[in-house]
Design a protein around this motif. Structure first.
Motif, mmCIF file in Angstrom:
data_model
loop_
_atom_site.group_PDB
_atom_site.id
_atom_site.type_symbol
_atom_site.label_atom_id
_atom_site.label_comp_id
_atom_site.label_asym_id
_atom_site.label_seq_id
_atom_site.Cartn_x
_atom_site.Cartn_y
_atom_site.Cartn_z
ATOM 1 N N ASN A 169 9.835 11.037 4.061
ATOM 2 C CA ASN A 169 8.448 10.584 4.150
ATOM 3 C C ASN A 169 7.885 10.182 2.796
ATOM 4 O OD1 ASN A 169 8.387 11.023 6.917
ATOM 5 N ND2 ASN A 169 7.637 13.137 6.708
ATOM 6 N N ASP A 170 8.496 10.702 1.722
ATOM 7 C CA ASP A 170 8.011 10.390 0.378
ATOM 8 C C ASP A 170 8.537 9.040 -0.133
ATOM 9 O OD1 ASP A 170 6.250 11.355 -1.591
ATOM 10 O OD2 ASP A 170 7.930 11.853 -2.913
ATOM 11 N N ARG A 182 7.540 6.319 0.774
ATOM 12 C CA ARG A 182 6.352 5.466 0.630
ATOM 13 C C ARG A 182 5.837 5.453 -0.812
ATOM 14 N NH1 ARG A 182 1.817 8.536 -0.047
ATOM 15 N NH2 ARG A 182 0.434 6.760 0.294
ATOM 16 N N SER A 235 0.831 2.272 0.799
ATOM 17 C CA SER A 235 2.247 2.621 0.789
ATOM 18 C C SER A 235 3.003 1.633 -0.075
ATOM 19 C CB SER A 235 2.805 2.589 2.218
ATOM 20 O OG SER A 235 4.203 2.823 2.229
#
Length: 549
Positions: free
Chosen positions: A196-197, A199, A48
């Protein structure tokens, strides 16, 4: 009901774009010889680029290029300003007030109005720290604030350039914790836009900004032209134009690419080819001298064997390890220096002082540890009721595959004085589970500093701590009293003396068998300048210069 088919065209276009960028970057030294691109390999991959998930070195290295923290650690392991210009601590050691830079901007991104990075403020600090402990974030770094922070007013922006942190009790290492990559400052707009993207779409204030990441292939970063830091001559940092990270899993391939000049440095030397490069004394062999640079530096990591000390645990009831003199005999019974020379090629230093490793300001050889003394070990065995090891049951030592040779060496040495050790190799995940559940009696362990303070190592023995970090379940009221006194002590010199007393206490009680203080090992090409190792082994590239051939 009709089901709408999902279109893969945008995804295909995105993938093609990323591959084009990666191709361009890989050819940059040929097409753009004036560009200074730093190349390194990350064999373990990167999970990540979100600082809230910076739990291992590969993520920490990348995050450090993209983000900043309030304070940071310099080459001498001293805490110095970063996003914070200065700070004050209240008389009761509970309130920390930080005065922030007012000329720092987030990198340009679609998350902001007109795609233009906005000014960093104290609200970003408050948001970033609250995000770490937010259960919805599920950050593995949520533990860093534990019970130290005032739950109601722990993090507060007083105005745009002033941030305040409130503790529930004095805890001097809090500044060190704030230097961790978990505490990197993020922008709320970016977190909310990418969800969530986030990361894989980082937006920070750091010296480099994100370009592209094709997982398993490469990560590309480029110079942040709006970065706030300058060198002593007022030249803007960083000097490099960009960074390319490759993800070859094979250490043999990594070494081959380093030889071919495709990588600028290698971190650590794989055991499979360490004898090809290094002498037994840990220096470059003659054929490598002048071609590459070998960098060695103390690393805040200690390798050790742990011994369960919980007298209430049934595993210990009939074990000889419940006896202090047996634990001490094991510590005296093998030659650490010989182990380092013949098995480790002198990478690291024999741990003959305390548990706190070399590289920290509080490290002091006045803490007397264990040196090889076979006669002393035999004497302790006899005093424990097992002369020459007679009647002493076999002791099982749990280790992981890459440390089997070390465990076998210690077992063979101890057998010479009458202590029989059976080495059992298990997978790392299983050993971690067993030690966390107090199911391992004698086990291989290591402790890497999260921040540059001896407290991070001594917390391993604080009786009120669970496992982790207290895997041995060590519990000594005298040690705990010193620990709590040290946490409230502002004066560094006084606190260091308390640390040394604590270290001596646990070393005498021998809940661990220290093996070696670790060492950072880098192989670096000679055209890379100002590339300096540090005791946290954090990849620092702001002042690195590359001379293209």
């Amino acid at each position: 009901m009709k089901v709408k088919k999902r279109s893969f065209i945008p995804l295909i276009k995105l993938r093609m774009l990323v591959l084009c960028v990666l191709c361009l970057a890989s050819c940059s030294s040929h097409q753009h010889p004036d560009k200074k691109i730093f190349h390194y390999n990350e064999s373990s991959g990167i999970a990540s680029l979100d600082p809230a998930f910076a739990k291992n070195q590969s993520v920490m290295w990348a995050v450090h290029q993209l983000y900043n923290t309030l304070v940071e650690v310099d080459d001498n392991m001293k805490l110095v300003p970063s996003l914070a210009k200065s700070w004050e601590i209240s008389d009761d050691n509970l309130i920390y007030t930080f005065h922030l830079h007012t000329d720092v901007f987030f990198q340009d991104d679609e998350a902001f109005a007109n795609n233009k990075g906005r000014k960093f403020t104290a609200n970003d600090v408050e948001y970033s720290f609250k995000r770490i402990i937010d259960k919805n974030t599920a950050s593995p770094g949520a533990w860093i604030f534990n019970s130290h922070i005032d739950s109601a007013n722990g993090f507060k922006a007083l105005d745009d350039s002033t941030f305040q942190l409130k503790l529930t009790h004095p805890f001097q290492p809090i500044l060190g914790i704030l230097s961790m990559q978990y505490c990197s400052i993020v922008a709320k707009e970016a977190v909310e836009k990418y969800g969530n993207d986030f990361r894989r779409h980082p937006v920070g204030t750091g010296p480099f900004r994100f370009v592209a990441w094709e997982e398993g292939q490469a990560l590309i970063l480029k110079k942040n032209n709006n970065y706030f830091e300058k060198d002593s001559l007022e030249n803007p940092l960083p000097y490099l134009d960009g960074i390319k990270v490759s993800f070859n899993e094979s250490k043999a391939t990594e070494f081959l690419e380093f030889q071919q000049g495709k990588l600028d440095f290698i971190n650590d030397i794989d055991p499979s080819f360490k004898d090809e490069i290094l002498t037994k004394t840990g220096n470059l062999k003659k054929e490598w001298q002048g071609k590459i640079e070998l960098q060695k530096h103390p690393y805040l990591n200690i390798e050790y064997f742990g011994i369960l000390c919980d007298s209430n645990n049934t595993l210990l009831k009939n074990s000889p390890l419940r006896l202090q003199k047996i634990r001490q005999a094991i510590n005296y019974g093998f030659d650490r220096k010989k182990m380092m020379l013949y098995i480790r090629n002198s990478i690291g230093t024999a741990a003959e002082n305390g548990f706190v490793p070399m590289g920290l300001p509080s490290f002091n050889t006045s803490v007397v540890g264990y040196r090889y003394d076979a006669e002393k070990a035999k004497q302790l065995l006899a005093e424990a009721g097992f002369p020459n090891g007679n009647g002493l049951p076999v002791i099982t030592l749990l280790t992981i595959p890459i440390y089997t040779d070390i465990a076998s060496y210690v077992a063979n040495e101890l057998q010479q004085i009458g202590i029989k050790i059976q080495v059992e190799t298990v997978q790392k995940s299983l050993l971690l589970e067993q030690t966390a559940k107090s199911q391992a009696l004698f086990f291989r362990g290591s402790w890497i500093a999260d921040y540059p303070d001896a407290e991070n190592f001594l917390s391993v023995f604080y009786g009120k701590n669970p496992a982790p970090p207290n895997y041995t379940r060590y519990n000594d009221p005298a040690f705990d009293e010193l620990y709590e006194k040290a946490m409230a002590e502002k004066n560094d010199s006084v606190r260091y003396k308390l640390y040394q007393q604590m270290d001596q206490l646990e070393i005498n009680n021998a809940p661990v068998v220290p093996l070696w203080y670790d060492m950072v090992i880098h192989l670096v090409h000679t055209n890379i300048k100002n590339f300096k190792p540090n005791s946290l082994n954090l990849l620092e590239l702001r002042r690195v210069q590359k001379i293209n051939n």
